[in-house]
Design a protein around this motif. Structure first.
Motif, mmCIF file in Angstrom:
data_model
loop_
_atom_site.group_PDB
_atom_site.id
_atom_site.type_symbol
_atom_site.label_atom_id
_atom_site.label_comp_id
_atom_site.label_asym_id
_atom_site.label_seq_id
_atom_site.Cartn_x
_atom_site.Cartn_y
_atom_site.Cartn_z
ATOM 1 N N SER A 209 10.029 2.151 5.305
ATOM 2 C CA SER A 209 9.922 1.813 6.726
ATOM 3 C C SER A 209 10.081 0.306 6.902
ATOM 4 O O SER A 209 9.565 -0.477 6.111
ATOM 5 C CB SER A 209 8.567 2.255 7.285
ATOM 6 N N LEU A 210 10.794 -0.066 7.947
ATOM 7 C CA LEU A 210 10.935 -1.480 8.286
ATOM 8 C C LEU A 210 10.101 -1.833 9.511
ATOM 9 O O LEU A 210 10.257 -2.911 10.077
ATOM 10 C CB LEU A 210 12.408 -1.813 8.538
ATOM 11 N N ASP A 211 9.216 -0.925 9.884
ATOM 12 C CA ASP A 211 8.284 -1.183 10.975
ATOM 13 C C ASP A 211 7.000 -1.771 10.385
ATOM 14 O O ASP A 211 6.416 -1.197 9.465
ATOM 15 C CB ASP A 211 7.979 0.116 11.712
ATOM 16 N N VAL A 212 6.565 -2.929 10.885
ATOM 17 C CA VAL A 212 5.426 -3.638 10.298
ATOM 18 C C VAL A 212 4.166 -2.781 10.330
ATOM 19 O O VAL A 212 3.474 -2.622 9.316
ATOM 20 C CB VAL A 212 5.182 -4.966 11.041
ATOM 21 N N GLU A 213 3.840 -2.208 11.477
ATOM 22 C CA GLU A 213 2.611 -1.421 11.583
ATOM 23 C C GLU A 213 2.658 -0.187 10.685
ATOM 24 O O GLU A 213 1.663 0.160 10.046
ATOM 25 C CB GLU A 213 2.383 -1.025 13.046
ATOM 26 N N GLU A 214 3.798 0.469 10.636
ATOM 27 C CA GLU A 214 3.923 1.645 9.770
ATOM 28 C C GLU A 214 3.795 1.237 8.306
ATOM 29 O O GLU A 214 3.175 1.955 7.506
ATOM 30 C CB GLU A 214 5.264 2.340 10.017
ATOM 31 N N THR A 215 4.356 0.099 7.929
ATOM 32 C CA THR A 215 4.240 -0.386 6.550
ATOM 33 C C THR A 215 2.787 -0.631 6.190
ATOM 34 O O THR A 215 2.325 -0.258 5.099
ATOM 35 C CB THR A 215 5.049 -1.679 6.380
ATOM 36 N N LEU A 216 2.032 -1.239 7.088
ATOM 37 C CA LEU A 216 0.627 -1.525 6.810
ATOM 38 C C LEU A 216 -0.186 -0.245 6.713
ATOM 39 O O LEU A 216 -1.080 -0.132 5.858
ATOM 40 C CB LEU A 216 0.068 -2.421 7.918
ATOM 41 N N ARG A 217 0.098 0.724 7.561
ATOM 42 C CA ARG A 217 -0.609 2.002 7.468
ATOM 43 C C ARG A 217 -0.297 2.698 6.153
ATOM 44 O O ARG A 217 -1.171 3.322 5.538
ATOM 45 C CB ARG A 217 -0.234 2.903 8.654
ATOM 46 N N ARG A 218 0.931 2.584 5.688
ATOM 47 C CA ARG A 218 1.301 3.172 4.407
ATOM 48 C C ARG A 218 0.534 2.520 3.266
ATOM 49 O O ARG A 218 0.099 3.200 2.327
ATOM 50 C CB ARG A 218 2.810 3.034 4.178
ATOM 51 N N VAL A 219 0.368 1.202 3.318
ATOM 52 C CA VAL A 219 -0.389 0.493 2.274
ATOM 53 C C VAL A 219 -1.807 1.031 2.205
ATOM 54 O O VAL A 219 -2.332 1.348 1.123
ATOM 55 C CB VAL A 219 -0.401 -1.025 2.541
ATOM 56 N N ALA A 220 -2.458 1.145 3.359
ATOM 57 C CA ALA A 220 -3.849 1.606 3.381
ATOM 58 C C ALA A 220 -3.962 3.059 2.921
ATOM 59 O O ALA A 220 -4.863 3.410 2.149
ATOM 60 C CB ALA A 220 -4.422 1.444 4.790
ATOM 61 N N ARG A 221 -3.052 3.913 3.387
ATOM 62 C CA ARG A 221 -3.129 5.332 3.015
ATOM 63 C C ARG A 221 -2.863 5.536 1.526
ATOM 64 O O ARG A 221 -3.476 6.396 0.894
ATOM 65 C CB ARG A 221 -2.127 6.148 3.848
ATOM 66 N N LEU A 222 -1.954 4.747 0.956
ATOM 67 C CA LEU A 222 -1.652 4.878 -0.465
ATOM 68 C C LEU A 222 -2.832 4.472 -1.332
ATOM 69 O O LEU A 222 -3.092 5.056 -2.381
ATOM 70 C CB LEU A 222 -0.443 4.008 -0.820
ATOM 71 N N ALA A 223 -3.562 3.458 -0.891
ATOM 72 C CA ALA A 223 -4.628 2.891 -1.723
ATOM 73 C C ALA A 223 -5.876 3.761 -1.751
ATOM 74 O O ALA A 223 -6.671 3.664 -2.695
ATOM 75 C CB ALA A 223 -4.983 1.496 -1.224
ATOM 76 N N VAL A 224 -6.076 4.592 -0.747
ATOM 77 C CA VAL A 224 -7.291 5.414 -0.651
ATOM 78 C C VAL A 224 -6.906 6.882 -0.799
ATOM 79 O O VAL A 224 -6.089 7.389 -0.021
ATOM 80 C CB VAL A 224 -7.990 5.188 0.709
ATOM 81 N N PRO A 225 -7.449 7.575 -1.803
ATOM 82 C CA PRO A 225 -8.449 7.125 -2.781
ATOM 83 C C PRO A 225 -7.851 6.727 -4.125
ATOM 84 O O PRO A 225 -8.567 6.632 -5.103
ATOM 85 C CB PRO A 225 -9.326 8.364 -2.945
ATOM 86 N N ALA A 226 -6.527 6.522 -4.204
ATOM 87 C CA ALA A 226 -5.888 6.256 -5.498
ATOM 88 C C ALA A 226 -6.433 4.999 -6.161
ATOM 89 O O ALA A 226 -6.605 4.950 -7.381
ATOM 90 C CB ALA A 226 -4.375 6.134 -5.313
ATOM 91 N N VAL A 227 -6.728 3.964 -5.368
ATOM 92 C CA VAL A 227 -7.224 2.707 -5.928
ATOM 93 C C VAL A 227 -8.718 2.547 -5.677
ATOM 94 O O VAL A 227 -9.476 2.163 -6.570
ATOM 95 C CB VAL A 227 -6.457 1.515 -5.314
ATOM 96 N N ALA A 228 -9.169 2.814 -4.472
ATOM 97 C CA ALA A 228 -10.566 2.570 -4.104
ATOM 98 C C ALA A 228 -10.965 3.543 -3.001
ATOM 99 O O ALA A 228 -10.145 4.308 -2.489
ATOM 100 C CB ALA A 228 -10.744 1.126 -3.647
ATOM 101 N N GLU A 229 -12.269 3.463 -2.641
ATOM 102 C CA GLU A 229 -12.773 4.339 -1.582
ATOM 103 C C GLU A 229 -12.489 3.800 -0.188
ATOM 104 O O GLU A 229 -12.555 4.548 0.790
ATOM 105 C CB GLU A 229 -14.278 4.542 -1.742
#
Length: 601
Positions: A209-229
């Motif tokens: 995605s080249l949409d800033v907000e969608e990119t940020l939501r993807r970062v958060a969704r990917l990290a939980v719970p794979a990286v942290a709670e």
């Protein structure tokens, strides 16, 4: 082999020699089995069983016991008594004081300690079952991550200085330390593979995605719970303040709480501001979380957080914000390398999305300036225009249209500059504004094209241009006379009131190629409810399934869609877009319709 021996009380070191010949054959078999099992790094339990059984098989050994320690204290105790088959494991806390030798600060090989007063408090079955007279040999050795272990054998006699058990215990310690090293390497390798796979998937998701907000939501969704709670992303605003832009938590009930903390908590705001200026990740644990919304002393959902990490988001030398992770398990955060790598990839994706948004806005602004802001309102005529960008690249296209009113005449222009980008935009601006000026002075269509051709050659433009000009003049019967001139442009279509569609017979050479071309106009008449459809080649070259071009269906589509309903140009361009499977040329459409109601009135 040679090992070091140390008395438990005096601490004196003396030499002890290798195993006796009488015991060598049996012990050699045990040792071979240990090394073979140690080669299978994942088979830890099997190795422990072999070690304990081998030690209690030695003459005079009553008990073999091992312990594992962390910086926080005893982790577990495992033992096997002589005559039994299966070791017993007791997890901390263990009742009674576990007596053991301390781990040496500098380890350069096993040191065997003789203890003539072994502990009775943790003897299996209770202190009353402990032998009255017993001694022990013990060795402490380091493991990974500040952990350490001990291995102790309890004897029914005091061993002589050359007792084979000294060497045998040292050999076992060597097997265990080697096995632990292999296990640590194996686990690190597995962890790196998992992390690399996660980072690869994260990059794919963020690059999707080249949409800033969608990119940020993807970062958060990917990290939980794979990286942290929990995960929160903050970005710097133009005034330099950090603002939360995306968050996620493994517990749905904690989502709103985390969002509120990310926006308003002063402790967190200060931590993020300080961490955002650094190059490395900041990690806080336990007491370091005091005073904030996280940790044992915190309220609500924050009490479950044991560790917090903050990684700066930096890309192309600029600080963009912070990436914060919340961990509930004390051992959840390992190497911060992965955090830094994820933050770098996220920052690059965010920066790329931001730059894309800026570039797209600039292109849209420039494209709007190359087209008329609004079409003129004309008595007896209805104008409709549409423009579609088919190429996803961030370059300005060369298609253009215009409508120029000069007295009782109206001149319509559709053109196409070869290529895309800044140079094409410059030529587009030159072509459109040159024609507009000429047509406002009521220059004939063919002459206007010839003068534009001269201007392009005079400017040394490297892009050729196609253009079509139609000048409409009112006729006495309520219709309109049309004079058309073309410079290498697709022929327009005329849709008659009865639905019939015909092609205007007009042609000419491209602009900006030959020094003095002649552009001979064609003439036609438009009656009530007739329409003239002008377009660029993006419409005709749209390719559908099976390789069929839209040009083949265009007359029939025009006959059905340009029927007096509102926005015929928009409807036509949507039909072409639905048809298109391939083809990346922009499309401009300009339609003029004679209002039959005005004639009847």
């Amino acid at each position: 082999m040679t090992v070091r021996r140390r008395e438990g009380r005096e601490g004196e070191r003396v030499e002890a020699h290798g195993t006796s010949a009488a015991d060598a054959r049996d012990w050699s078999g045990w040792l071979h089995t240990m090394w073979r099992t140690a080669d299978r790094a994942e088979d830890v339990t099997a190795l422990a069983d072999i070690v304990y059984r081998a030690l209690v098989s030695r003459p005079g050994v009553l008990l073999a016991r091992g312990t594992r320690w962390t910086p926080g204290g005893l982790s577990y105790l495992r033992y096997l008594r002589a005559g039994e088959e299966t070791p017993v494991t007791r997890r901390a806390p263990v009742e009674g004081r576990v007596k053991t030798v301390p781990c040496p600060t500098a380890y350069d090989g096993p040191v065997i300690v003789l203890d003539e007063t072994p502990d009775r408090a943790v003897w299996p079955g209770g202190p009353e079952l402990a032998p009255a007279a017993a001694t022990a040999l013990e060795c402490a050795f380091p493991l990974a991550d500040d952990d350490w272990a001990t291995l102790r054998v309890v004897l029914d006699h005091r061993p002589a200085p050359d007792d084979p058990l000294y060497a045998q215990l040292a050999q076992v310690v060597e097997v265990l330390t080697t096995s632990n090293h292999r296990i640590v390497e194996h686990q690190a390798h597995d962890r790196r593979q998992v992390e690399d796979a996660f980072l690869a998937e994260a990059s794919l998701q963020m690059d999707a995605s080249l949409d800033v907000e969608e990119t940020l939501r993807r970062v958060a969704r990917l990290a939980v719970p794979a990286v942290a709670e929990g995960c929160v992303v903050h970005l710097f605003e133009p005034d330099g303040e950090l603002a939360p832009v995306a968050s996620a938590h493994v517990a749905a009930t904690a989502q709103s709480w985390l969002g509120e903390v990310a926006r308003t908590d002063p402790w967190l705001v200060k931590l993020l501001r300080d961490s955002g200026d650094r190059r490395e990740s900041t990690v806080l644990r336990g007491a370091e979380l005091a005073g904030g919304p996280f940790g044992p002393a915190a309220k609500d959902q924050g009490a479950a957080v044991t560790t917090l990490s903050v990684s700066p988001l930096r890309a192309r030398g600029r600080a963009l914000g912070t990436l914060t992770f919340l961990y509930h398990r004390p051992d959840a955060l390992g190497d911060t390398r992965m955090l830094g790598d994820l933050a770098s990839r996220a920052a690059l994706a965010i920066d790329t999305s931001t730059l894309y948004e800026q570039r797209r806005n600039h292109v849209e602004v420039l494209q709007r300036h190359l087209l008329p802001g609004a079409l003129p309102r004309l008595d007896g005529l209805e104008l409709s225009a549409a423009y579609e960008v088919a190429d996803a690249s961030l370059d300005v296209g060369g298609d253009f249209y215009d409508a120029v009113v000069a007295g009782d005449q109206v001149a319509l222009v559709v053109g196409d500059v070869c290529g895309r980008g800044a140079e094409a935009a410059a030529v587009t601006g030159l072509a459109r504004h040159t024609l507009r000026t000429l047509l406002q002075d009521r220059v004939a269509p063919g002459d206007a094209l010839a003068r534009l051709n001269g201007a392009l050659l005079g400017e040394g433009a490297s892009r050729f241009v196609t253009a079509l000009i139609a000048v409409l003049t009112p006729a006495g019967d309520g219709g309109w006379d049309v004079e058309i001139a073309s410079a290498g442009h697709p022929r327009p279509l005329v849709r008659r009131a009865d639905g019939a569609v015909e092609e205007a017979d007009v042609s000419g050479v491209l602009l900006g190629v030959l020094p003095a071309p002649a552009y001979r106009p064609a003439r036609l008449a438009l009656g009530p409810d007739d329409a003239l459809v002008m377009f660029t080649d993006g419409l005709t070259e749209a390719k559908g399934a099976g390789g069929r071009f839209f040009e083949e269906d265009l007359p029939g589509v025009v006959g059905r869609s340009v029927d007096g309903a509102p926005d015929p140009a928009g409807r036509l361009i949507r039909l072409a877009s639905d048809f298109r499977q391939t083809g990346d040329d922009d499309t401009a459409i300009l339609i003029v319709s004679v209002d039959g109601r005005a004639v009847q009135g």
